[in-house]
Scaffold this motif. Structure first.
Motif, PDB file in Angstrom:
ATOM      1  N   LEU B 232       0.837  -1.201   0.000  1.00 19.38           N
ATOM      2  CA  LEU B 232       0.000   0.000   0.000  1.00 19.38           C
ATOM      3  C   LEU B 232       0.873   1.252   0.000  1.00 19.38           C
ATOM      4  N   GLU B 233       1.929   1.221   0.818  1.00 17.32           N
ATOM      5  CA  GLU B 233       2.812   2.381   0.900  1.00 17.32           C
ATOM      6  C   GLU B 233       3.493   2.624  -0.445  1.00 17.32           C
ATOM      7  N   LEU B 234       3.865   1.536  -1.110  1.00 14.29           N
ATOM      8  CA  LEU B 234       4.501   1.676  -2.427  1.00 14.29           C
ATOM      9  C   LEU B 234       3.550   2.377  -3.400  1.00 14.29           C
ATOM     10  N   GLY B 235       2.274   1.967  -3.361  1.00 13.33           N
ATOM     11  CA  GLY B 235       1.278   2.600  -4.236  1.00 13.33           C
ATOM     12  C   GLY B 235       1.127   4.083  -3.920  1.00 13.33           C
ATOM     13  N   VAL B 236       1.023   4.409  -2.621  1.00 13.72           N
ATOM     14  CA  VAL B 236       0.849   5.809  -2.228  1.00 13.72           C
ATOM     15  C   VAL B 236       2.101   6.612  -2.584  1.00 13.72           C
ATOM     16  N   PHE B 237       3.277   5.995  -2.431  1.00 20.02           N
ATOM     17  CA  PHE B 237       4.513   6.707  -2.783  1.00 20.02           C
ATOM     18  C   PHE B 237       4.526   7.053  -4.274  1.00 20.02           C
ATOM     19  N   ALA B 238       4.081   6.107  -5.096  1.00 18.72           N
ATOM     20  CA  ALA B 238       4.036   6.369  -6.540  1.00 18.72           C
ATOM     21  C   ALA B 238       3.092   7.531  -6.841  1.00 18.72           C
ATOM     22  N   ILE B 239       1.941   7.556  -6.171  1.00 24.28           N
ATOM     23  CA  ILE B 239       0.989   8.662  -6.391  1.00 24.28           C
ATOM     24  C   ILE B 239       1.602   9.976  -5.913  1.00 24.28           C
ATOM     25  N   PHE B 240       2.300   9.919  -4.764  1.00 21.18           N
ATOM     26  CA  PHE B 240       2.956  11.121  -4.229  1.00 21.18           C
ATOM     27  C   PHE B 240       3.942  11.686  -5.246  1.00 21.18           C
ATOM     28  N   VAL B 241       4.767  10.832  -5.813  1.00 23.85           N
ATOM     29  CA  VAL B 241       5.762  11.299  -6.784  1.00 23.85           C
ATOM     30  C   VAL B 241       5.059  11.898  -8.000  1.00 23.85           C
ATOM     31  N   ALA B 242       3.992  11.219  -8.455  1.00 24.84           N
ATOM     32  CA  ALA B 242       3.259  11.733  -9.611  1.00 24.84           C
ATOM     33  C   ALA B 242       2.620  13.076  -9.290  1.00 24.84           C
ATOM     34  N   SER B 243       2.173  13.251  -8.028  1.00 25.62           N
ATOM     35  CA  SER B 243       1.474  14.489  -7.659  1.00 25.62           C
ATOM     36  C   SER B 243       2.422  15.683  -7.649  1.00 25.62           C
ATOM     37  N   LEU B 244       3.735  15.434  -7.602  1.00 28.71           N
ATOM     38  CA  LEU B 244       4.673  16.552  -7.560  1.00 28.71           C
ATOM     39  C   LEU B 244       4.743  17.292  -8.895  1.00 28.71           C
ATOM     40  N   GLY B 245       4.526  16.573  -9.988  1.00 25.88           N
ATOM     41  CA  GLY B 245       4.473  17.218 -11.297  1.00 25.88           C
ATOM     42  C   GLY B 245       5.733  17.998 -11.608  1.00 25.88           C
ATOM     43  N   ALA B 246       5.546  19.298 -11.910  1.00 25.54           N
ATOM     44  CA  ALA B 246       6.670  20.130 -12.342  1.00 25.54           C
ATOM     45  C   ALA B 246       7.674  20.367 -11.225  1.00 25.54           C
ATOM     46  N   VAL B 247       7.270  20.182  -9.987  1.00 25.98           N
ATOM     47  CA  VAL B 247       8.173  20.402  -8.851  1.00 25.98           C
ATOM     48  C   VAL B 247       9.248  19.321  -8.791  1.00 25.98           C
ATOM     49  N   LEU B 248       8.982  18.206  -9.446  1.00 24.73           N
ATOM     50  CA  LEU B 248       9.884  17.058  -9.418  1.00 24.73           C
ATOM     51  C   LEU B 248      11.309  17.428  -9.835  1.00 24.73           C
ATOM     52  N   VAL B 249      11.436  18.264 -10.847  1.00 26.67           N
ATOM     53  CA  VAL B 249      12.767  18.592 -11.384  1.00 26.67           C
ATOM     54  C   VAL B 249      13.608  19.347 -10.355  1.00 26.67           C
ATOM     55  N   PRO B 250      13.107  20.478  -9.790  1.00 18.18           N
ATOM     56  CA  PRO B 250      13.928  21.138  -8.767  1.00 18.18           C
ATOM     57  C   PRO B 250      14.176  20.263  -7.549  1.00 18.18           C
ATOM     58  N   VAL B 251      13.191  19.455  -7.154  1.00 19.07           N
ATOM     59  CA  VAL B 251      13.392  18.576  -5.991  1.00 19.07           C
ATOM     60  C   VAL B 251      14.512  17.579  -6.281  1.00 19.07           C
ATOM     61  N   TRP B 252      14.511  17.015  -7.482  1.00 18.99           N
ATOM     62  CA  TRP B 252      15.529  16.035  -7.871  1.00 18.99           C
ATOM     63  C   TRP B 252      16.913  16.666  -7.912  1.00 18.99           C
ATOM     64  N   SER B 253      16.977  17.992  -8.142  1.00 24.93           N
ATOM     65  CA  SER B 253      18.273  18.653  -8.275  1.00 24.93           C
ATOM     66  C   SER B 253      18.994  18.771  -6.940  1.00 24.93           C
ATOM     67  N   THR B 254      18.321  18.520  -5.807  1.00 24.76           N
ATOM     68  CA  THR B 254      18.993  18.551  -4.504  1.00 24.76           C
ATOM     69  C   THR B 254      19.320  17.119  -4.082  1.00 24.76           C
ATOM     70  N   TRP B 255      20.361  16.961  -3.264  1.00 29.48           N
ATOM     71  CA  TRP B 255      20.694  15.584  -2.849  1.00 29.48           C
ATOM     72  C   TRP B 255      19.651  15.051  -1.883  1.00 29.48           C
ATOM     73  N   GLN B 256      19.026  15.963  -1.118  1.00 32.42           N
ATOM     74  CA  GLN B 256      17.954  15.510  -0.238  1.00 32.42           C
ATOM     75  C   GLN B 256      16.771  14.984  -1.054  1.00 32.42           C
ATOM     76  N   GLY B 257      16.521  15.673  -2.188  1.00 28.69           N
ATOM     77  CA  GLY B 257      15.441  15.234  -3.061  1.00 28.69           C
ATOM     78  C   GLY B 257      15.738  13.870  -3.670  1.00 28.69           C
ATOM     79  N   LYS B 258      17.009  13.665  -4.029  1.00 32.48           N
ATOM     80  CA  LYS B 258      17.385  12.350  -4.572  1.00 32.48           C
ATOM     81  C   LYS B 258      17.191  11.272  -3.508  1.00 32.48           C
TER      82      LYS B 258
END
Lengths: 271, 373
Positions: B232-258
């Protein structure tokens, strides 16, 4: 109930003298020094003519220097925008909305005020403010921001910053009156060819209206203002619905794993 | 994403609270559910759940108080400090008026996650303390009445509901801000809730294994619950990542985001799932491995979510400025954002008003010049 008051900041006439900052420091007894003890000398920013940098627990006013240069290698042309930034005293104030202690309250002048004896330093208001106005004091250990000179308002005085402003970039007065003044100024600027002249926060589009609103000649982002600041509570209903949904599924998972029948059937036992 | 905000400095204490509070809440609501539908053999699992929930909640309370800049004012979260001070001045407990004042002292802003969460944590502490003492002294009066009676059942049900709330509200607390990442997804609360379930069950699993007093069948059922909670957590995590949308790129650019986007699913979800699915081949040790990694993943999740926005803010709003210079205005138009604010009853739809009434009758403005008037 006194009349709602506000600041109308006309950035086109700001000369960046920082008299408002000095007046604010002096009236509100805010130290100029740096560091936890507020004793060491102010440092130079090194990357700007602005050495304040940002709001802080002792900088309730901050004159922003938006230093723009032309893209050619020698940066032959430069243009400066200046804006005396302050707490916006929003009609729908995010900080006031989240404050769990009721320390942040609205005064009879329609301004947003932190009642220090009630603040316990949870810092929720800092994360809620879309303008980055609130900071914790390292000496008083409570949240700090512009009080709109609440003490002066009570005495019928003009706030210290507006009183000190030599170019009338910061104008103080009854909110309705200020808005008429601001609209007239925008019309005048547009007639003179400043097509980008616009008001930020004068109508109710930005957090229900800002008691401290601005006349800008570029996009809000250029001045470090979010184009569409949002209320913290906007996401709580949706977040709650999804949480209840997830709680339901989680409960089902545990219940089905432990329902009495399961263990009785050897076929379903783990090998 | 708003990069014009200030950093609230919610650091290690809050990471620790989110992690331990999640375990406590997850262990508690799992224990109540196990006790309802489980059999006699499963009761020991529930007992372990109750035994860990209350000490962890106590610890959480200490951690939260220590994190305040004014720890001695922690009670301001629950009651109106100015009203209490007024009652004291009115001569509490010797005057009727002071009691009347105290009657309206409780402070609750239901639209503020921190306010409602403070109450939820308090009630969770109350319920979990009852379950704790009933589990610690099984033959005492409280334990016998707790299990058999209707009030006992009601308390367990309420405790379970509050447990779910405590597991989720910490996520809503982050969402109800204007910080980058936190306010950009409505799925942090469900993510924290499912993570609370998996870390809570993992803790029960580790402790029962250590105590060794549980039948293998009961452990099988707990491992199955763990497996499903992780799924269940895996499913919710996938939805969480998808919900980030355009924010994903700046978040990924930090090591904390990675760490958040890569470390959490690998450590906390995929590895435990892999351990679980290999369970048949290599025995029980895999379940322990799964539990240990679920705990590590739960901690990494809390840390990475709390640490990413400060990193983004430290880079400054350079993303936005410099889009033009005065000679070539960047154009653009500010957009309208609708929202609800119960604050002062200013919403068109009305509302109770955000003013919780915690203002002194004679509010003295902070002033250097006009002192004591």
């Amino acid at each position: 109930m006194a009349e709602p008051v506000g600041f109308f900041t006309d950035t086109t006439v700001c000369i960046g003298c920082k008299a408002c900052q000095v007046a604010c420091h002096q009236w509100n007894d805010l130290p100029a020094g740096h560091g936890p003890a507020r004793q060491s000398l102010p440092v130079l920013s090194g990357n700007s003519y602005d050495n304040t940098g940002s709001f802080s627990d002792v900088n309730w006013r901050h004159v922003k220097f938006i230093e723009q240069f032309s893209p050619d290698p020698d940066r032959t042309q430069a243009a400066w925008l200046m804006m005396s930034d302050v707490c916006k005293h929003c009609a729908n104030a995010p900080c006031l909305e989240v404050c769990p202690t009721g320390a942040i309250l609205r005064t009879e002048f329609d301004t947003v005020y932190i009642n220090e004896p009630a603040c316990n330093g949870c810092r929720d208001c800092i994360s809620a403010c879309p303008f980055g106005v609130i900071y914790m004091s390292e000496t008083r250990h409570v949240a700090q921001k512009c009080t709109f000179c609440y003490d002066r308002l009570r005495k019928g005085l003009v706030p210290a910053c507006a009183q000190a402003c030599p170019t009338q970039s910061i104008r103080f007065g009854p909110l309705d009156h200020l808005k008429h003044e601001a609209e007239a100024r925008v019309r005048q600027l547009r007639e003179e060819g400043v097509a980008m002249a616009r008001l930020y926060g004068a109508d109710d589009q930005v957090l229900g209206g800002l008691n401290a609103f601005y006349l800008l000649v570029d996009t809000p982002e250029t001045y470090g203002l979010p184009a569409s600041p949002k209320l913290p509570s906007r996401s709580v209903p949706r977040s709650s619905v999804w949480s209840i949904f997830s709680a339901f599924l989680t409960a089902l998972a545990v219940l089905f794993a432990f329902r009495s029948r399961t263990g009785n059937r050897p076929a379903e036992e783990e090998p | 994403m708003n990069l014009f905000v200030a950093d609230p400095h919610w650091g290690w204490w809050i990471v620790l609270y989110f992690f331990l509070g999640g375990i406590a809440a997850g262990a508690y609501f799992s224990a109540t559910l196990i006790e309802w539908v489980g059999r006699e053999a499963d009761r020991e699992l529930a007992r372990v759940g109750y035994l860990i929930a209350f000490p962890l909640v106590l610890l959480c309370g200490v951690v939260l108080i220590v994190d305040l800049d004014r720890p001695e004012r922690f009670w301001h979260m629950l009651v109106k400090s100015e009203v209490v001070h007024q009652a004291m001045r009115e001569g509490w407990p010797w005057s009727a008026r002071s009691w009347h004042l105290l009657g309206r002292a409780p402070l609750l802003k239901w639209w503020s996650p921190m306010s409602i969460g403070s109450w939820a944590l308090w009630f969770f502490g109350l319920f979990s303390s009852l379950s704790f003492s009933a589990s610690l002294w099984p033959s005492a009066w409280l334990a016998r009445h707790f299990r058999a009676s209707l009030p006992g059942r009601v308390i367990q049900f309420l405790g379970c509901a509050v447990g779910f709330f405590v597991a989720a509200y910490t996520g809503s607390l982050l969402t109800a801000t204007n910080q980058p990442l936190w306010s950009d997804s409505t799925w942090i609360a469900p993510l924290f809730l499912t993570s609370a379930a998996s870390t809570g069950i993992a803790t029960i699993l580790l402790l029962t294994r250590w105590r060794g007093a549980v039948s293998p069948e009961a452990l099988n059922r707990l491992e199955r619950a763990d497996l499903w909670a992780l799924g269940l957590e895996l499913g919710v995590f996938a939805i969480f990542v998808a919900s980030l949308g355009a924010v994903l790129v700046p978040v990924w650019s930090t090591w904390q985001g990675k760490l958040l986007l890569l470390g959490t699913p690998v450590l906390g979800l995929l590895l435990p799932l892999a351990f679980h699915l290999r369970l048949g081949a290599s025995g029980r040790r895999n379940a322990l491995g799964a539990a240990a990694f679920a705990l590590v993943g739960g901690f990494v999740l809390r840390y990475a979510i709390l640490a990413t926005p400060p990193e983004l803010l430290a880079r400054g709003p350079a993303v936005f400025s410099g889009t033009g210079w005065a000679g070539q205005p960047s154009g653009g138009k500010s957009s309208v954002v609708a929202g609800f604010s119960p604050e002062d009853g200013r919403t068109p739809g009305g509302g109770p008003g955000a003013d919780p009434g915690n203002r002194p009758a004679d509010l003295q403005p902070r002033s250097k010049v006009f002192a004591d008037e």
